[in-house]
Design an enzyme around this catalytic site. Structure first.
Site, PDB file in Angstrom:
ATOM      1  N   SER A   6       2.101   0.624 156.890  1.00 30.87           N
ATOM      2  CA  SER A   6       1.745   1.780 157.706  1.00 30.87           C
ATOM      3  C   SER A   6       1.758   1.372 159.168  1.00 30.87           C
ATOM      4  O   SER A   6       1.144   0.373 159.556  1.00 30.87           O
ATOM      5  CB  SER A   6       0.354   2.281 157.329  1.00 30.87           C
ATOM      6  OG  SER A   6      -0.179   3.039 158.402  1.00 30.87           O
ATOM      7  N   HIS A  29       5.683   3.533 156.116  1.00 25.18           N
ATOM      8  CA  HIS A  29       4.721   4.613 155.836  1.00 25.18           C
ATOM      9  C   HIS A  29       4.230   5.173 157.169  1.00 25.18           C
ATOM     10  O   HIS A  29       3.662   4.444 157.990  1.00 25.18           O
ATOM     11  CB  HIS A  29       3.566   4.025 155.023  1.00 25.18           C
ATOM     12  CG  HIS A  29       2.499   4.992 154.652  1.00 25.18           C
ATOM     13  ND1 HIS A  29       2.556   5.758 153.501  1.00 25.18           N
ATOM     14  CD2 HIS A  29       1.335   5.319 155.248  1.00 25.18           C
ATOM     15  CE1 HIS A  29       1.468   6.504 153.418  1.00 25.18           C
ATOM     16  NE2 HIS A  29       0.700   6.261 154.471  1.00 25.18           N
ATOM     17  N   ASP A  31       1.901   7.833 159.124  1.00 25.80           N
ATOM     18  CA  ASP A  31       0.717   8.673 158.968  1.00 25.80           C
ATOM     19  C   ASP A  31       0.684   9.767 160.023  1.00 25.80           C
ATOM     20  O   ASP A  31       0.472   9.496 161.203  1.00 25.80           O
ATOM     21  CB  ASP A  31      -0.546   7.809 159.069  1.00 25.80           C
ATOM     22  CG  ASP A  31      -0.683   6.883 157.876  1.00 25.80           C
ATOM     23  OD1 ASP A  31      -0.772   7.398 156.753  1.00 25.80           O
ATOM     24  OD2 ASP A  31      -0.681   5.648 158.069  1.00 25.80           O
ATOM     25  N   MET A  33      -1.217  12.947 161.423  1.00 31.91           N
ATOM     26  CA  MET A  33      -2.566  13.548 161.388  1.00 31.91           C
ATOM     27  C   MET A  33      -2.665  14.613 162.464  1.00 31.91           C
ATOM     28  O   MET A  33      -2.124  14.446 163.562  1.00 31.91           O
ATOM     29  CB  MET A  33      -3.627  12.474 161.640  1.00 31.91           C
ATOM     30  CG  MET A  33      -3.542  11.281 160.701  1.00 31.91           C
ATOM     31  SD  MET A  33      -4.937  10.173 160.968  1.00 31.91           S
ATOM     32  CE  MET A  33      -4.460   8.787 159.904  1.00 31.91           C
ATOM     33  N   HIS A  62       3.403  10.476 155.326  1.00 32.72           N
ATOM     34  CA  HIS A  62       2.119  10.865 154.736  1.00 32.72           C
ATOM     35  C   HIS A  62       1.487  11.909 155.643  1.00 32.72           C
ATOM     36  O   HIS A  62       0.972  11.575 156.715  1.00 32.72           O
ATOM     37  CB  HIS A  62       1.234   9.615 154.592  1.00 32.72           C
ATOM     38  CG  HIS A  62      -0.122   9.901 154.040  1.00 32.72           C
ATOM     39  ND1 HIS A  62      -1.140   8.966 154.071  1.00 32.72           N
ATOM     40  CD2 HIS A  62      -0.651  10.990 153.425  1.00 32.72           C
ATOM     41  CE1 HIS A  62      -2.228   9.488 153.503  1.00 32.72           C
ATOM     42  NE2 HIS A  62      -1.953  10.715 153.120  1.00 32.72           N
ATOM     43  N   MET A  64      -1.246  14.241 156.757  1.00 28.81           N
ATOM     44  CA  MET A  64      -2.674  14.575 156.674  1.00 28.81           C
ATOM     45  C   MET A  64      -2.915  15.725 157.632  1.00 28.81           C
ATOM     46  O   MET A  64      -3.526  15.578 158.691  1.00 28.81           O
ATOM     47  CB  MET A  64      -3.513  13.332 157.012  1.00 28.81           C
ATOM     48  CG  MET A  64      -3.479  12.299 155.885  1.00 28.81           C
ATOM     49  SD  MET A  64      -3.928  10.654 156.442  1.00 28.81           S
ATOM     50  CE  MET A  64      -2.338  10.113 157.056  1.00 28.81           C
ATOM     51  N   MET A 133      -5.543   8.081 147.532  1.00 28.95           N
ATOM     52  CA  MET A 133      -6.213   7.477 148.691  1.00 28.95           C
ATOM     53  C   MET A 133      -7.349   6.591 148.196  1.00 28.95           C
ATOM     54  O   MET A 133      -8.170   7.017 147.388  1.00 28.95           O
ATOM     55  CB  MET A 133      -6.780   8.555 149.618  1.00 28.95           C
ATOM     56  CG  MET A 133      -5.753   9.388 150.369  1.00 28.95           C
ATOM     57  SD  MET A 133      -4.637   8.445 151.420  1.00 28.95           S
ATOM     58  CE  MET A 133      -5.778   7.577 152.496  1.00 28.95           C
ATOM     59  N   ASP A 169      -3.322   3.862 148.993  1.00 34.95           N
ATOM     60  CA  ASP A 169      -3.335   3.815 150.460  1.00 34.95           C
ATOM     61  C   ASP A 169      -4.777   3.736 150.945  1.00 34.95           C
ATOM     62  O   ASP A 169      -5.580   4.630 150.671  1.00 34.95           O
ATOM     63  CB  ASP A 169      -2.651   5.088 150.989  1.00 34.95           C
ATOM     64  CG  ASP A 169      -2.589   5.153 152.512  1.00 34.95           C
ATOM     65  OD1 ASP A 169      -2.947   4.164 153.174  1.00 34.95           O
ATOM     66  OD2 ASP A 169      -2.169   6.220 153.024  1.00 34.95           O
TER      67      ASP A 169
HETATM   68  C1  DX5 Z   1      -5.419   6.292 156.500  1.00 36.05           C
HETATM   69  C2  DX5 Z   1      -3.921   6.200 156.383  1.00 36.05           C
HETATM   70  C3  DX5 Z   1      -3.463   4.869 155.958  1.00 36.05           C
HETATM   71  C4  DX5 Z   1      -3.851   3.750 156.910  1.00 36.05           C
HETATM   72  C5  DX5 Z   1      -4.065   2.553 156.069  1.00 36.05           C
HETATM   73  O1  DX5 Z   1      -5.824   7.602 156.484  1.00 36.05           O
HETATM   74  O2  DX5 Z   1      -3.428   7.133 155.444  1.00 36.05           O
HETATM   75  O3  DX5 Z   1      -2.070   4.844 155.684  1.00 36.05           O
HETATM   76  O4  DX5 Z   1      -2.888   3.463 157.881  1.00 36.05           O
HETATM   77  O5  DX5 Z   1      -4.567   1.538 156.864  1.00 36.05           O
HETATM   78  P1  DX5 Z   1      -5.251   0.259 156.199  1.00 36.05           P
HETATM   79  O6  DX5 Z   1      -4.239  -0.378 155.324  1.00 36.05           O
HETATM   80  O7  DX5 Z   1      -5.649  -0.545 157.372  1.00 36.05           O
HETATM   81  O8  DX5 Z   1      -6.440   0.774 155.400  1.00 36.05           O
HETATM   82 ZN    ZN Z   2      -1.306   6.845 154.842  1.00 36.26          ZN
END
Ligand code: DX5
Ligand code: ZN
Length: 216
Positions: A6, A29, A31, A33, A62, A64, A133, A169
């Site tokens: 990520s 990956h 993220d 948001m 991903h 969110m 998650m 994740d």
């Molecule tokens: C959190 C994200 C993850 C995050 C994981 O909401 O969806 O993908 O980047 O980070 P680590 O591996 O540090 O928990």
């Molecule tokens: Zn993620």
């Protein structure tokens, strides 16, 4: 066993270079948001479009975000190979999964830690990946939630031998990846574990080897 770093904990001012630092990664990956579905704001469609032009690597998006039924197809149209929506944010997950596949992307559905897989058992065949998650979504660097392990096992039972990927994740590292693999995960997101490592690419390889070493 696939490792999907990520970029959340990478240097976001140098995204293309950060992707190039992990040539052993199976996918990147990303993220996305929106500060509504989760209390954090990261990157969106324009950045993903730029990233698409900058790398051949598989993009694992991903989302969110709220209004995901409206937005997710745009990421498939931008050329992402895999698009993950949260079931908690979708009004019509079956329709959305079908739309993503029709646009040529892998369709993936994510569940927050407190969301049960049971109501979705009958629709798993509509998906190419399930993302469980293992932290509350929103931030990198949180501690792995062991309470999700039974759901990983249960989801693996429901998937059986179908070629649907099971991704975890949140808090996945060399310390926790074996538990996840034992429970049945085969695809692992790792943010801080990879990008805080001295050698991120060596960490990707080490994590994959740790997952592969788990006997089923
Ligand atoms: C959190 C994200 C993850 C995050 C994981 O909401 O969806 O993908 O980047 O980070 P680590 O591996 O540090 O928990
Ligand atoms: Zn993620």
């Amino acid at each position: 066993m696939r490792i999907t770093p990520s970029i959340l904990n990478a240097d976001l001012a140098n995204l293309a270079a950060e992707v190039a630092r992990v040539p052993s990664a199976d996918a990147m990956h990303i993220d996305v948001m929106d500060n509504h579905f989760v209390p954090n704001l990261t990157i969106g469609l324009p950045v993903v479009e730029s990233l698409r032009a900058a790398t051949e690597k598989m993009l694992d998006i991903h989302l969110m975000i709220e209004n995901v039924d409206q937005w997710a197809p745009k990421y498939a149209e931008a050329g992402a190979e895999s698009v993950t929506f949260h079931v908690e944010a979708s009004n019509a997950p079956i329709r959305l999964a079908r739309e993503l596949r029709k646009l040529g992307a892998r369709a993936a559905m994510a569940l927050k830690p407190a969301t049960s897989i049971e109501p979705y058992a009958d629709m798993l065949g509509e998906l190419d990946m399930v993302l469980l998650m293992t932290v509350e979504p929103g931030f990198g660097g949180q501690a792995f939630l062991d309470l999700v392990l039974p759901k990983i096992k249960r989801t693996r039972e429901l998937l059986g031998s179908r070629p649907i990927w099971l991704q975890v994740d949140g808090g996945v590292s060399l310390d926790t990846i074996e538990r996840c693999a034992e429970a049945g995960a085969d695809t692992f997101v790792a943010g801080s574990a990879v990008y805080n490592a001295e050698d991120p690419d060596a960490m990707v390889v080490a994590m994959r080897n740790a997952a592969l070493a788990v006997k089923h």
